[in-house]
Write a protein that holds these residues in place. Structure first.
Motif, PDB file in Angstrom:
ATOM      1  N   LYS A 102       0.788  -1.344  -0.025  1.00  0.00           N
ATOM      2  CA  LYS A 102      -0.014  -0.069  -0.055  1.00  0.00           C
ATOM      3  C   LYS A 102       0.977   1.314  -0.035  1.00  0.00           C
ATOM      4  CE  LYS A 102      -3.887   2.063   2.451  1.00  0.00           C
ATOM      5  NZ  LYS A 102      -4.654   1.997   3.461  1.00  0.00           N
ATOM      6  N   MET A 103       1.813   1.224   0.832  1.00  0.00           N
ATOM      7  CA  MET A 103       2.751   2.566   0.878  1.00  0.00           C
ATOM      8  C   MET A 103       3.486   2.858  -0.498  1.00  0.00           C
ATOM      9  SD  MET A 103       4.816   1.713   4.625  1.00  0.00           S
ATOM     10  CE  MET A 103       5.978   3.060   4.281  1.00  0.00           C
ATOM     11  N   THR A 126     -10.564  15.381   5.560  1.00  0.00           N
ATOM     12  CA  THR A 126      -9.974  14.232   4.830  1.00  0.00           C
ATOM     13  C   THR A 126     -10.969  13.822   3.862  1.00  0.00           C
ATOM     14  OG1 THR A 126     -11.114  12.650   6.440  1.00  0.00           O
ATOM     15  CG2 THR A 126      -8.936  13.433   7.073  1.00  0.00           C
ATOM     16  N   GLY A 127     -10.490  13.037   2.902  1.00  0.00           N
ATOM     17  CA  GLY A 127     -11.405  12.560   1.861  1.00  0.00           C
ATOM     18  C   GLY A 127     -10.243  11.733   0.963  1.00  0.00           C
ATOM     19  N   HIS A 128     -11.073  11.096  -0.150  1.00  0.00           N
ATOM     20  CA  HIS A 128     -10.314  10.258  -1.163  1.00  0.00           C
ATOM     21  C   HIS A 128     -10.301  10.886  -2.472  1.00  0.00           C
ATOM     22  CE1 HIS A 128     -11.956   7.507   2.421  1.00  0.00           C
ATOM     23  NE2 HIS A 128     -10.691   6.824   1.833  1.00  0.00           N
ATOM     24  N   ASN A 129      -9.245  10.320  -3.032  1.00  0.00           N
ATOM     25  CA  ASN A 129      -9.091  10.374  -4.678  1.00  0.00           C
ATOM     26  C   ASN A 129      -9.736   9.614  -5.280  1.00  0.00           C
ATOM     27  OD1 ASN A 129      -7.440   8.244  -4.692  1.00  0.00           O
ATOM     28  ND2 ASN A 129      -5.599   9.454  -5.411  1.00  0.00           N
ATOM     29  N   VAL A 141      -7.332   6.470  -2.415  1.00  0.00           N
ATOM     30  CA  VAL A 141      -6.309   6.905  -1.364  1.00  0.00           C
ATOM     31  C   VAL A 141      -6.845   8.074  -0.575  1.00  0.00           C
ATOM     32  CG1 VAL A 141      -3.919   7.772  -1.325  1.00  0.00           C
ATOM     33  CG2 VAL A 141      -4.472   5.998  -3.104  1.00  0.00           C
ATOM     34  N   MET A 142      -6.758   7.720   0.701  1.00  0.00           N
ATOM     35  CA  MET A 142      -7.112   8.866   1.527  1.00  0.00           C
ATOM     36  C   MET A 142      -6.119   9.925   1.960  1.00  0.00           C
ATOM     37  SD  MET A 142      -8.786   8.418   5.569  1.00  0.00           S
ATOM     38  CE  MET A 142     -10.194   7.822   5.077  1.00  0.00           C
ATOM     39  N   VAL A 143      -6.614  10.946   1.984  1.00  0.00           N
ATOM     40  CA  VAL A 143      -5.652  12.117   2.149  1.00  0.00           C
ATOM     41  C   VAL A 143      -6.250  13.175   3.209  1.00  0.00           C
ATOM     42  CG1 VAL A 143      -4.683  11.972  -0.130  1.00  0.00           C
ATOM     43  CG2 VAL A 143      -6.432  13.652   0.508  1.00  0.00           C
ATOM     44  N   LYS A 144      -5.012  13.957   3.694  1.00  0.00           N
ATOM     45  CA  LYS A 144      -5.572  14.805   4.834  1.00  0.00           C
ATOM     46  C   LYS A 144      -4.925  16.314   4.374  1.00  0.00           C
ATOM     47  CE  LYS A 144      -2.277  14.022   8.350  1.00  0.00           C
ATOM     48  NZ  LYS A 144      -0.989  13.556   7.414  1.00  0.00           N
ATOM     49  N   ASN A 180       0.292  14.500   3.084  1.00  0.00           N
ATOM     50  CA  ASN A 180      -1.044  14.457   3.095  1.00  0.00           C
ATOM     51  C   ASN A 180      -1.563  13.104   3.109  1.00  0.00           C
ATOM     52  OD1 ASN A 180      -0.433  16.708   0.490  1.00  0.00           O
ATOM     53  ND2 ASN A 180      -1.887  17.188   2.156  1.00  0.00           N
ATOM     54  N   LEU A 181      -0.790  12.169   3.044  1.00  0.00           N
ATOM     55  CA  LEU A 181      -1.309  10.677   3.044  1.00  0.00           C
ATOM     56  C   LEU A 181      -1.349  10.295   4.465  1.00  0.00           C
ATOM     57  CD1 LEU A 181       1.314   9.301   0.514  1.00  0.00           C
ATOM     58  CD2 LEU A 181      -0.995   9.785   0.130  1.00  0.00           C
ATOM     59  N   ILE A 182      -2.411   9.385   4.691  1.00  0.00           N
ATOM     60  CA  ILE A 182      -2.783   8.925   5.846  1.00  0.00           C
ATOM     61  C   ILE A 182      -2.215   7.518   5.943  1.00  0.00           C
ATOM     62  CG2 ILE A 182      -4.794   8.443   7.431  1.00  0.00           C
ATOM     63  CD1 ILE A 182      -6.061  10.787   6.452  1.00  0.00           C
TER      64      ILE A 182
END
Length: 439
Positions: free
Chosen positions: A373-374, A402-405, A409-412, A437-439
């Motif tokens: 995943k990373m 927060t949200g998803h592309n 992928v979840m970002v903040k 930005n990555l969670i």
């Protein structure tokens, strides 16, 4: 009168719970959060594993403990597989099958009246066709388009508790009507779900196998959803690997709002294990399908499920699965330890793997999944991405939006920074992804 709901299991269950909530609301009954005081407690159960069965029982007991005077109703898949246990359970007042979900409010109220329980409800003014649901949020909406599975994997109870292998697809116009309504309610993204999503349309066609249909009914539906104003993203639920073919891919490429995120269930990367599981493909076929996805879509998110410790799985077979998972390079992997399900072929297989071995293998696969995943998410650093912002979350004592592309992928981003940029919940905005930005 108040009713509380708790949902366990798959996205189809979550969709059906929303419909049941709407049914109760149409009868003038207020919906409250599970755990609050309620006259009726509905647990939408799951039976996919023994752990799911145990969780279903625990939640039923918790509901009765929290509201001892309430009517506690078990609904769904665990009812189908564990009805005898539920009949003996003092925490459960009444149980309903999956078939009862469409008229659950009437059935519960009739049960209450038969027991002399005072009932305060109203008759629905008009039949909404099961289309309206309570707006829990306005971010992402799951839409059930299909039910039933006839694949009969050797470890799985779902075909037995979801229609006995009979496939059922919703009418196209019924689905489109629902999606138009949720678009009006403010949803930006819909996720199409089903028990065996790849079989959508099989029951309406002379070609009775989904592999023969090559996904044509699903593509036709997607193309019509693509035209609905207000919906900006379309996401697919879990797909059978064998639906991936040139015709299906070319059809998907015409759907402008489709998210390049594909969940292809794997279960094992070893052919011998796949055969015992009664999966209908080989590791080589699965790899071919992933390669095809990558030819048509740039850096698609390919996610999957893997079972650790299936009966007869040797160390060599397990290591083959580990190697295969690394070889494919998944965006995410959901790892499950094999759980014995009474009534399935796998339950009677020889060479059941000891619990401690299953646990060790699961831990190793999950560690591999985290690394994969990373690696997948590193690709996005420095790129401009559209994010569906969903909620404010507290992370390490700081508030972030927060949200998803599109590839999930979840970002903040810091809340203050989001407000300055004019980003808000249920809005889509573009940001250049940084590692922070990555969670």
């Amino acid at each position: 009168m108040k009713a509380a709901f708790l949902t366990l299991g798959c996205k189809v269950n979550f969709y059906e719970t929303e419909k049941m909530m709407a049914d109760f609301q149409d009868h003038g009954i207020d919906i409250v959060e599970f755990g609050q005081a309620a006259d009726i407690c509905i647990i939408n159960t799951c039976t996919v594993t023994n752990i799911a069965d145990r969780k279903s029982r625990q939640m039923l007991h918790r509901a009765k403990k929290k509201n001892p005077q309430s009517i506690v109703a078990a609904v769904g898949c665990y009812v189908e597989s564990g009805r005898e246990e539920l009949q003996k359970d003092p925490s459960v007042d009444v149980a309903f099958s999956n078939r009862d979900k469409g008229s659950i409010a009437v059935k519960v109220l009739e049960y209450m009246k038969s027991r002399g329980v005072p009932v305060e409800s109203s008759v629905p003014e008009a039949d909404c066709g099961g289309q309206r649901g309570p707006v829990r949020d306005r971010r992402r909406k799951y839409i059930k388009i299909q039910d039933g599975c006839n694949q009969f994997c050797s470890y799985c109870m779902i075909p037995y508790v979801r229609g006995g292998g009979v496939l059922s697809s919703r009418e196209e116009e019924d689905i489109l009507k629902e999606i138009r309504l949720v678009a009006e309610e403010g949803y930006k993204e819909v996720v199409l779900t089903g028990i065996h999503l790849s079989s959508y349309g099989v029951d309406h066609s002379e070609e009775k196998q989904f592999v023969a249909l090559k996904g044509r009914p699903l593509v036709a539906l997607l193309q019509k959803i693509d035209e609905i104003q207000g919906i900006e993203r379309i996401r697919l639920g879990s797909l059978e690997p064998r639906i991936i073919c040139t015709e299906f891919m070319e059809g998907l490429m015409t759907v402008t709002k489709l998210c390049p995120h594909f969940h292809l269930s794997l279960q094992s990367g070893c052919d011998a294990t796949l055969k015992r599981m009664n999966r209908h493909y080989t590791a080589a076929v699965y790899k071919e399908k992933c390669e095809m996805l990558r030819r048509y879509f740039e850096h698609p998110a390919i996610t999957t499920d893997v079972i650790a410790g299936f009966p007869g799985e040797t160390e060599a077979e397990f290591e083959r699965t580990r190697e295969f998972v690394k070889e494919i390079g998944f965006a995410d992997v959901h790892v499950f330890s094999y759980s014995v399900r009474g009534g399935t072929k796998a339950a009677g297989m020889k060479d059941q793997v000891p619990p401690e071995v299953k646990h060790r293998r699961s831990e190793m696969l999950m560690a591999d999944a985290r690394q994969g995943k990373m690696k997948f998410e590193e690709w996005f650093i420095g790129r401009e991405e559209k994010i569906l912002f969903e909620e404010i979350r507290s992370i390490d004592g700081k508030e972030y939006l927060t949200g998803h592309n599109e590839r999930y992928v979840m970002v903040k981003i810091p809340r203050v920074e989001a407000e300055t940029a004019g980003f808000m919940e249920n809005g889509i905005g573009s940001i250049r992804i940084q590692k922070t930005n990555l969670i």
